[in-house]
Design an enzyme around this catalytic site. Sequence first.
Site, PDB file in Angstrom:
ATOM      1  N   HIS A 175      15.878 -58.780 -19.794  1.00 38.01           N
ATOM      2  CA  HIS A 175      14.780 -58.363 -20.659  1.00 38.01           C
ATOM      3  C   HIS A 175      14.274 -59.572 -21.433  1.00 38.01           C
ATOM      4  CE1 HIS A 175      12.253 -55.424 -22.517  1.00 38.01           C
ATOM      5  NE2 HIS A 175      12.788 -55.518 -23.716  1.00 38.01           N
TER       6      HIS A 175
ATOM      7  N   ASP B  53      11.564 -50.458 -31.426  1.00 39.73           N
ATOM      8  CA  ASP B  53      11.591 -49.072 -30.960  1.00 39.73           C
ATOM      9  C   ASP B  53      13.001 -48.599 -30.622  1.00 39.73           C
ATOM     10  OD1 ASP B  53      11.362 -50.945 -28.809  1.00 39.73           O
ATOM     11  OD2 ASP B  53      10.821 -49.344 -27.423  1.00 39.73           O
TER      12      ASP B  53
END
Length: 311
Positions: free
Chosen positions: A140, A67
């Site tokens: 992350h 994304d």
Amino acid sequence: MELYFMGTNAGVPSLERNVTSVALRLLDERRSFWLFDCGEGTQHQILRSPLKLSKLEYIFITHLHGDHLFGLPGLISSRAYQGGDTPLTIFGPVGLKKYITTVLEISESRINYKMDIVEHDGGTVFEDDSFRVESALLDHRIPSYGYRVMEKDQPGKLDIALLKQYGISPGPLYGKLKRGESVQAPNERTVTAAEVLGESKKGRIVTILGDTRPCPTALELATDANVLVHESTFLHELADIAHKYHHSTAKQAAETAKKARVKELFLTHFSSRYKNNEQMLQIQHEAEETFPGAKLALEHVLYPIERPLNS
């Protein structure tokens, strides 16, 4: 200097929002714009914007989740058809070069402009006379980076009337004074830059973070920034889910902004579960409780980044 969001959704596009991409428009500063992330459909969003691909100078990719970069191959290929023949440099994590070159080779795409792909693992990734861009690793699931764009201080205006008194005419001596050097007037008087230069204009700082949990690095990158762009994937009632998937809540984004003493906070990267205005306002209000004035990043809105009044 302005921000222009072309994608504010997390994971997948929705009818309301596209996936991640934000432009830093620098028309006054260098007659170009920089792109941070390039989710699928970004080139379509640019067609609906005041931006022109021919003016795209640099792309900064935060991490290699789809994304945030599935829009790259199409945009790279289309750029030349929209007048883009100047060099393009793309910065991002290790693996970015393999991704881009593989897609372009398999699709037999031909790029008729110079393109460089610069992989990094943080540190100073770009610097010239006007800007420095620093990057650092966030928290992350895969390596994800934040970028701190620092505009360098600009010299103040020359006192033209005083220079005329000294007998100094426009030309090379003006340039030396602007650079902070001393010069010699026709009467052999030494004129220092401090005598004839007004107060310098302080450069602005823009911090754009990739996907991340709250972490010390995010705070470091954001410290004293004029603008912070921070992911706000969930409301804080879903803090456990945010932590599990290495994301942040709106409250956590606001806490980072407050601790970092930023001037302005933009919330982005919203879960597709939030669809209507009421839900989006909940995200904004949650952040405002900690950081008054927090803004939802709206797509196709131009946000000026003003200089502080005292600069």
